[in-house]
Design an enzyme around this catalytic site. Structure first.
Site, PDB file in Angstrom:
ATOM      1  N   GLU A 101      -8.998   0.545  15.716  1.00  0.00           N
ATOM      2  CA  GLU A 101      -8.094   1.668  15.467  1.00  0.00           C
ATOM      3  C   GLU A 101      -8.037   2.592  16.689  1.00  0.00           C
ATOM      4  O   GLU A 101      -8.991   2.695  17.453  1.00  0.00           O
ATOM      5  CB  GLU A 101      -8.564   2.459  14.241  1.00  0.00           C
ATOM      6  CG  GLU A 101      -8.376   1.722  12.939  1.00  0.00           C
ATOM      7  CD  GLU A 101      -6.936   1.306  12.714  1.00  0.00           C
ATOM      8  OE1 GLU A 101      -6.064   2.178  12.575  1.00  0.00           O
ATOM      9  OE2 GLU A 101      -6.666   0.085  12.693  1.00  0.00           O
ATOM     10  N   LEU A 109       0.851  -1.203   0.000  1.00  0.00           N
ATOM     11  CA  LEU A 109       0.000   0.000   0.000  1.00  0.00           C
ATOM     12  C   LEU A 109       0.883   1.248   0.000  1.00  0.00           C
ATOM     13  O   LEU A 109       1.639   1.486   0.943  1.00  0.00           O
ATOM     14  CB  LEU A 109      -0.911   0.008   1.228  1.00  0.00           C
ATOM     15  CG  LEU A 109      -1.778  -1.247   1.405  1.00  0.00           C
ATOM     16  CD1 LEU A 109      -2.729  -1.071   2.590  1.00  0.00           C
ATOM     17  CD2 LEU A 109      -2.563  -1.555   0.131  1.00  0.00           C
ATOM     18  N   ASN A 147      -1.233  -3.737  15.803  1.00  0.00           N
ATOM     19  CA  ASN A 147      -1.235  -4.215  14.422  1.00  0.00           C
ATOM     20  C   ASN A 147      -0.104  -3.527  13.668  1.00  0.00           C
ATOM     21  O   ASN A 147      -0.032  -2.298  13.634  1.00  0.00           O
ATOM     22  CB  ASN A 147      -2.600  -3.847  13.810  1.00  0.00           C
ATOM     23  CG  ASN A 147      -2.634  -4.035  12.302  1.00  0.00           C
ATOM     24  OD1 ASN A 147      -1.909  -4.851  11.764  1.00  0.00           O
ATOM     25  ND2 ASN A 147      -3.503  -3.272  11.640  1.00  0.00           N
ATOM     26  N   ARG A 176       1.144  13.968   7.595  1.00  0.00           N
ATOM     27  CA  ARG A 176       1.908  14.346   8.787  1.00  0.00           C
ATOM     28  C   ARG A 176       3.411  14.501   8.522  1.00  0.00           C
ATOM     29  O   ARG A 176       4.142  15.010   9.364  1.00  0.00           O
ATOM     30  CB  ARG A 176       1.673  13.312   9.903  1.00  0.00           C
ATOM     31  CG  ARG A 176       0.289  13.412  10.504  1.00  0.00           C
ATOM     32  CD  ARG A 176      -0.072  12.179  11.318  1.00  0.00           C
ATOM     33  NE  ARG A 176      -0.472  11.057  10.470  1.00  0.00           N
ATOM     34  CZ  ARG A 176      -0.815   9.838  10.918  1.00  0.00           C
ATOM     35  NH1 ARG A 176      -0.776   9.584  12.207  1.00  0.00           N
ATOM     36  NH2 ARG A 176      -1.183   8.889  10.080  1.00  0.00           N
ATOM     37  N   SER A 219      56.173  24.297  -8.382  1.00  0.00           N
ATOM     38  CA  SER A 219      55.110  24.917  -7.587  1.00  0.00           C
ATOM     39  C   SER A 219      54.534  26.152  -8.253  1.00  0.00           C
ATOM     40  O   SER A 219      55.234  26.857  -9.003  1.00  0.00           O
ATOM     41  CB  SER A 219      55.666  25.320  -6.216  1.00  0.00           C
ATOM     42  OG  SER A 219      55.944  24.154  -5.483  1.00  0.00           O
TER      43      SER A 219
END
Ligand code: UD1
Ligand code: CA
Length: 459
Positions: free
Chosen positions: A154, A8, A169, A15, A404
């Site tokens: 729920e 899913l 769950n 949120r 250099s």
């Protein structure tokens, strides 16, 4: 028996307060959805169906070619989401795993145990559950006095008594496939959230006198459902601990594992030593016996054996055996350092290949260059690769000595064994075995300093 799986992943994840769909937020370098998909793959489903909805195109990209997709255009709840798989799965004999895309910590092993449990108990539905110290927010498992599962309630629908239940769950279940789609026809939106709950099918089976059960995870950590960024950071911590422990078991030393950040697909050889604040991201590989000191940051790079990377950043590059990098060097994308190269303090390399045993010890920029073996770059050497519009290439042969503070203006080529005098600005090719001097001649004016105020004669 044939296994199927439904993931899913249609929700927005309000949120998270994010433009990115929730399941695409990453944990240890890959999205939560990919973590879930990898665990699901370990039960080898004959068909995997991923339910997408919010920003579906974006979500599909992540698993493209690896699963079937069905669309849930309106997010009417988890039960409604599962129903979207009906055209693909309804009527097939077998058992179906349903799992939420926001539970990245559930392992493939736990899913295998869940299936074994489901088969052994001849259940029509088996819920993956866990014991939570703080069950707030999760669906609760309601059992009768014989310990049999009755239903899932729920958080928002739970009575005061039900809210005391600690068994939660995880949002993962195994169902008899045919019975699942039959039961789904009977769920309604008669609940606090006005949604179709997948969890309601448990009560429906139970009322039909069908056998439902629960398999409880030993470790609550696995069950974490990520609904906000606090839980995302918790998931990140758990995943990183797992990753680091696996490396330790394989022979990698960590000075401070809590402060070492390794993405899930990184490979590390034995006897590697990692100091604190080391980050290794993406698809990086680190060869055996290498040492990465404090502050090293590696992204999608392949590092050889016995290298020492000291407080440096390496991106999308390859580094061969025995190379030393840093401190404070930056190896940018598209670079390759051959065996025993040394790249030292404040050196930047970009899009360049550097031959064996070449050394650039200090304060140097090497960009779009092809550099041979045994070259020595003096401090302050710069390959000038950009004229404001285009990038140009510098080619440097073997055994070249660059003095250099030289400026090498590309496109230009320095032949094998050539030498560039310190302070040169090189604009023309240098033949092999030549010395190139590209600087103003020094003039000494005898006694002139005596005329100046700083001279002791004038104090
Ligand atoms: C759900 C469970 C809860 C469980 C928890 C575990 C229900 C009703 N509740 O609650 O019992 O304890 O997971 O983490 O199932 N989704 C869709 N379409 C939708 C709604 C959701 O695809 O219409 C997807 C989401 O993208 C998400 C997953 O389903 O990946 C779970 O949805 P979410 O809203 O997070 O459920 P929870 O409230 O956490
Ligand atoms: Ca959730």
């Amino acid at each position: 028996m044939t296994n199927y799986a439904i993931i899913l992943a249609a929700g927005k994840g309000t949120r998270m307060k994010s433009d990115l769909p929730k399941v695409l937020h990453q944990v240890a370098g890959i999205s939560m959805l990919e973590h879930v998909f990898r665990s699901v793959s370990s039960i080898e489903p004959a068909k995997t169906v991923t339910v997408v909805g919010h920003k579906a195109d974006l979500v599909e990209q992540v698993l493209s070619g690896q699963t079937e997709f069905v669309r849930q255009t309106e997010q009417l709840g988890t039960g409604h989401a599962v129903r979207m798989a009906e055209p693909v799965l309804a009527g097939l004999p077998g058992q179906t795993l349903v799992i939420a895309g926001d539970t990245p910590l559930i392992t493939g092993d736990s899913l295998k145990h869940l299936i074994d449990f489901h088969i052994n108990h001849k259940n029509v539905a088996t819920i993956l559950t866990a014991e939570a110290d703080n069950p707030f927010g999760y669906g609760r498992i309601v059992r009768n006095q014989h310990g049999e599962v009755l239903k899932i309630v729920e958080q928002k629908d739970a009575s005061d008594f039900e809210q005391q239940i600690k068994e939660i769950n995880t949002g993962t279940y195994i169902f008899d496939n045919e019975r699942l789609f039959e039961a789904l026809k009977k769920i309604n939106t008669d609940n606090a959230q006005g949604e179709y709950y997948i969890t309601d099918v448990i009560g429906i089976f139970r009322e039909n006198g069908e056998k439902v059960g629960a398999y409880t995870l030993a470790d609550f950590d696995e069950s974490l459902g990520v609904n906000d960024r606090v839980a995302l950071a918790t998931a990140e911590g758990v995943m990183r601990r797992r990753i680091n422990q696996a490396h330790m078991v394989n022979g990698v030393s960590f000075v401070h594992p809590e402060a070492t950040y390794i993405d899930i697909d990184v490979e590390i050889g034995p006897e590697v030593q990692l100091e604190a604040n080391v980050t290794i991201k993406g698809k990086s590989k680190i060869g055996a016996q290498s040492v990465l000191t404090n502050g090293t940051y590696i992204v999608d790079a392949v590092i050889g054996e016995r290298t020492v990377i000291t407080n440096s950043m390496i991106e999308e590059s390859t580094v061969a055996d025995g190379v030393t990098v840093g401190p404070y060097a930056h190896i940018r994308p598209g670079s390759s350092l051959a065996k025993d190269v040394h790249v030292g303090n404040f050196v930047e390399v970009k899009g360049s290949s550097i031959g064996e045993n070449t050394k650039a010890g200090h304060l140097t920029y090497i960009g779009n260059a092809e550099v041979g073996a045994n070259v020595n770059f003096g401090a302050g050497t710069i390959t000038v690769n950009y004229d404001g519009q285009k990038k140009y290439k510098t080619v440097i042969g073997d055994n070249v000595f660059v003095g250099s503070n030289s400026t090498i203006i590309a496109p230009v080529e320095l032949g094998d064994n050539s030498l560039v005098g310190a302070g040169s600005t090189i604009t023309k090719d240098v033949p092999a075995d030549a010395i190139a001097l590209g600087r103003g001649r020094q003039i000494n004016k005898e006694d002139y300093a005596k005329r100046l105020p700083h001279h002791p004669a004038n104090q």
